[in-house]
Design a protein around this motif. Sequence first.
Motif, PDB file in Angstrom:
ATOM      1  N   THR A 236       0.812  -1.214   0.000  1.00  0.00           N
ATOM      2  CA  THR A 236       0.000   0.000   0.000  1.00  0.00           C
ATOM      3  C   THR A 236       0.846   1.266   0.000  1.00  0.00           C
ATOM      4  O   THR A 236       0.394   2.288  -0.504  1.00  0.00           O
ATOM      5  CB  THR A 236      -0.956   0.021   1.208  1.00  0.00           C
ATOM      6  OG1 THR A 236      -0.193  -0.069   2.413  1.00  0.00           O
ATOM      7  CG2 THR A 236      -1.948  -1.137   1.132  1.00  0.00           C
TER       8      THR A 236
ATOM      9  N   ALA B 152       1.056   3.552  -3.150  1.00  0.00           N
ATOM     10  CA  ALA B 152       0.187   2.998  -4.191  1.00  0.00           C
ATOM     11  C   ALA B 152      -0.965   3.947  -4.514  1.00  0.00           C
ATOM     12  O   ALA B 152      -1.449   4.682  -3.651  1.00  0.00           O
ATOM     13  CB  ALA B 152      -0.375   1.656  -3.729  1.00  0.00           C
ATOM     14  N   HIS B 153      -1.428   3.907  -5.763  1.00  0.00           N
ATOM     15  CA  HIS B 153      -2.615   4.660  -6.170  1.00  0.00           C
ATOM     16  C   HIS B 153      -3.800   4.134  -5.360  1.00  0.00           C
ATOM     17  O   HIS B 153      -4.005   2.925  -5.261  1.00  0.00           O
ATOM     18  CB  HIS B 153      -2.857   4.464  -7.670  1.00  0.00           C
ATOM     19  CG  HIS B 153      -4.137   5.047  -8.154  1.00  0.00           C
ATOM     20  ND1 HIS B 153      -4.376   6.401  -8.171  1.00  0.00           N
ATOM     21  CD2 HIS B 153      -5.249   4.459  -8.630  1.00  0.00           C
ATOM     22  CE1 HIS B 153      -5.579   6.614  -8.642  1.00  0.00           C
ATOM     23  NE2 HIS B 153      -6.135   5.461  -8.932  1.00  0.00           N
ATOM     24  N   HIS B 154      -4.562   5.053  -4.776  1.00  0.00           N
ATOM     25  CA  HIS B 154      -5.686   4.623  -3.950  1.00  0.00           C
ATOM     26  C   HIS B 154      -6.805   5.655  -3.980  1.00  0.00           C
ATOM     27  O   HIS B 154      -6.586   6.816  -4.342  1.00  0.00           O
ATOM     28  CB  HIS B 154      -5.236   4.367  -2.505  1.00  0.00           C
ATOM     29  CG  HIS B 154      -4.679   5.572  -1.816  1.00  0.00           C
ATOM     30  ND1 HIS B 154      -3.410   6.037  -2.040  1.00  0.00           N
ATOM     31  CD2 HIS B 154      -5.237   6.421  -0.930  1.00  0.00           C
ATOM     32  CE1 HIS B 154      -3.186   7.109  -1.309  1.00  0.00           C
ATOM     33  NE2 HIS B 154      -4.295   7.380  -0.619  1.00  0.00           N
ATOM     34  N   PHE B 155      -8.001   5.198  -3.619  1.00  0.00           N
ATOM     35  CA  PHE B 155      -9.166   6.074  -3.567  1.00  0.00           C
ATOM     36  C   PHE B 155     -10.207   5.460  -2.646  1.00  0.00           C
ATOM     37  O   PHE B 155     -10.160   4.269  -2.336  1.00  0.00           O
ATOM     38  CB  PHE B 155      -9.734   6.355  -4.964  1.00  0.00           C
ATOM     39  CG  PHE B 155      -9.967   5.121  -5.792  1.00  0.00           C
ATOM     40  CD1 PHE B 155     -11.177   4.429  -5.751  1.00  0.00           C
ATOM     41  CD2 PHE B 155      -8.979   4.658  -6.647  1.00  0.00           C
ATOM     42  CE1 PHE B 155     -11.386   3.305  -6.530  1.00  0.00           C
ATOM     43  CE2 PHE B 155      -9.176   3.524  -7.430  1.00  0.00           C
ATOM     44  CZ  PHE B 155     -10.392   2.850  -7.369  1.00  0.00           C
ATOM     45  N   GLN B 156     -11.148   6.307  -2.228  1.00  0.00           N
ATOM     46  CA  GLN B 156     -12.196   5.865  -1.305  1.00  0.00           C
ATOM     47  C   GLN B 156     -13.344   5.197  -2.069  1.00  0.00           C
ATOM     48  O   GLN B 156     -13.713   5.656  -3.157  1.00  0.00           O
ATOM     49  CB  GLN B 156     -12.728   7.045  -0.498  1.00  0.00           C
ATOM     50  CG  GLN B 156     -11.714   7.702   0.413  1.00  0.00           C
ATOM     51  CD  GLN B 156     -11.116   6.740   1.414  1.00  0.00           C
ATOM     52  OE1 GLN B 156      -9.925   6.492   1.397  1.00  0.00           O
ATOM     53  NE2 GLN B 156     -11.921   6.179   2.286  1.00  0.00           N
TER      54      GLN B 156
ATOM     55  N   CYS C 219     -14.000   2.748   3.023  1.00  0.00           N
ATOM     56  CA  CYS C 219     -13.003   1.771   2.596  1.00  0.00           C
ATOM     57  C   CYS C 219     -12.049   2.441   1.611  1.00  0.00           C
ATOM     58  O   CYS C 219     -12.467   3.227   0.762  1.00  0.00           O
ATOM     59  CB  CYS C 219     -13.711   0.582   1.928  1.00  0.00           C
ATOM     60  SG  CYS C 219     -12.608  -0.743   1.431  1.00  0.00           S
ATOM     61  N   THR C 220     -10.770   2.144   1.742  1.00  0.00           N
ATOM     62  CA  THR C 220      -9.768   2.628   0.791  1.00  0.00           C
ATOM     63  C   THR C 220      -9.382   1.479  -0.128  1.00  0.00           C
ATOM     64  O   THR C 220      -9.039   0.402   0.337  1.00  0.00           O
ATOM     65  CB  THR C 220      -8.521   3.153   1.524  1.00  0.00           C
ATOM     66  OG1 THR C 220      -8.916   4.189   2.420  1.00  0.00           O
ATOM     67  CG2 THR C 220      -7.483   3.682   0.542  1.00  0.00           C
ATOM     68  N   ARG C 221      -9.466   1.740  -1.422  1.00  0.00           N
ATOM     69  CA  ARG C 221      -9.039   0.738  -2.410  1.00  0.00           C
ATOM     70  C   ARG C 221      -7.657   1.118  -2.913  1.00  0.00           C
ATOM     71  O   ARG C 221      -7.444   2.205  -3.450  1.00  0.00           O
ATOM     72  CB  ARG C 221     -10.021   0.670  -3.578  1.00  0.00           C
ATOM     73  CG  ARG C 221      -9.588  -0.326  -4.635  1.00  0.00           C
ATOM     74  CD  ARG C 221     -10.566  -0.416  -5.781  1.00  0.00           C
ATOM     75  NE  ARG C 221     -10.057  -1.337  -6.781  1.00  0.00           N
ATOM     76  CZ  ARG C 221     -10.757  -2.317  -7.306  1.00  0.00           C
ATOM     77  NH1 ARG C 221     -12.017  -2.511  -6.946  1.00  0.00           N
ATOM     78  NH2 ARG C 221     -10.224  -3.105  -8.211  1.00  0.00           N
ATOM     79  N   TYR C 222      -6.680   0.218  -2.740  1.00  0.00           N
ATOM     80  CA  TYR C 222      -5.344   0.356  -3.300  1.00  0.00           C
ATOM     81  C   TYR C 222      -5.407  -0.374  -4.630  1.00  0.00           C
ATOM     82  O   TYR C 222      -5.494  -1.594  -4.674  1.00  0.00           O
ATOM     83  CB  TYR C 222      -4.293  -0.208  -2.347  1.00  0.00           C
ATOM     84  CG  TYR C 222      -4.247   0.594  -1.065  1.00  0.00           C
ATOM     85  CD1 TYR C 222      -3.435   1.716  -0.976  1.00  0.00           C
ATOM     86  CD2 TYR C 222      -5.046   0.254   0.024  1.00  0.00           C
ATOM     87  CE1 TYR C 222      -3.417   2.475   0.184  1.00  0.00           C
ATOM     88  CE2 TYR C 222      -5.017   1.006   1.184  1.00  0.00           C
ATOM     89  CZ  TYR C 222      -4.212   2.116   1.258  1.00  0.00           C
ATOM     90  OH  TYR C 222      -4.187   2.868   2.392  1.00  0.00           O
ATOM     91  N   HIS C 223      -5.362   0.381  -5.712  1.00  0.00           N
ATOM     92  CA  HIS C 223      -5.834  -0.073  -7.014  1.00  0.00           C
ATOM     93  C   HIS C 223      -4.712  -0.520  -7.947  1.00  0.00           C
ATOM     94  O   HIS C 223      -3.673   0.134  -8.032  1.00  0.00           O
ATOM     95  CB  HIS C 223      -6.621   1.076  -7.651  1.00  0.00           C
ATOM     96  CG  HIS C 223      -7.353   0.715  -8.887  1.00  0.00           C
ATOM     97  ND1 HIS C 223      -8.440  -0.117  -8.888  1.00  0.00           N
ATOM     98  CD2 HIS C 223      -7.135   1.072 -10.168  1.00  0.00           C
ATOM     99  CE1 HIS C 223      -8.881  -0.248 -10.117  1.00  0.00           C
ATOM    100  NE2 HIS C 223      -8.108   0.446 -10.913  1.00  0.00           N
TER     101      HIS C 223
ATOM    102  N   LEU D 171      -2.401  -3.073  -8.280  1.00  0.00           N
ATOM    103  CA  LEU D 171      -1.070  -3.205  -7.685  1.00  0.00           C
ATOM    104  C   LEU D 171      -0.136  -4.138  -8.448  1.00  0.00           C
ATOM    105  O   LEU D 171       1.067  -4.120  -8.212  1.00  0.00           O
ATOM    106  CB  LEU D 171      -1.204  -3.692  -6.238  1.00  0.00           C
ATOM    107  CG  LEU D 171      -1.982  -2.766  -5.302  1.00  0.00           C
ATOM    108  CD1 LEU D 171      -2.090  -3.389  -3.920  1.00  0.00           C
ATOM    109  CD2 LEU D 171      -1.345  -1.389  -5.241  1.00  0.00           C
TER     110      LEU D 171
END
Length: 161
Positions: free
Chosen positions: A23, A26-30, A36-40, A42
């Motif tokens: 993580t 890493a690119h992430h968004f809610q 919840c946070t999505r680590y997209h 990977l």
Amino acid sequence: MRTIEIKPLSRDAFAPFGDVIETDGAHHFQINGGKCTRYHDLAKIETSGQKARPMISLLSGEPYRLPLELRMVERHPLGSQAFIPLSDNPFLVVVAEETGSGPGKPLAFKTKPGQGVNIGRNVWHGILTPLDGISSFAVIDRGGEGINLEEHFYDEPFLIL
């Protein structure tokens, strides 16, 4: 005996062999209403060959002790192989570049908690090597028809320190 020094796992050092799954940075968004946070995206999951499909498995591995003799590496010509730890124990990741006569001198990386790897398709690597305790992993790799394993045995082993 030839020796290999273990290095910490990092995205830059591991890039020629695949992806570090973590993580940090890493690119992430809610998602889910901000709960919840999505680590997209990977890792790049690769599958090729007839009736290829990604599959998910769970593994439980006994720990290895260092120093460790490395006699063999393997590769999967038809798909990548991702190892995502389900515990905080570190594990050893051994990889080797392809040379004109097979795998070159291996490199060894030690993970920190929260790091996994995706070993690219056709990349020489060691076997799953948990350290410090029995460890569980989610594994994403290729299922389907075809021979997806090649092994190479070194004439002289390496000692991983």
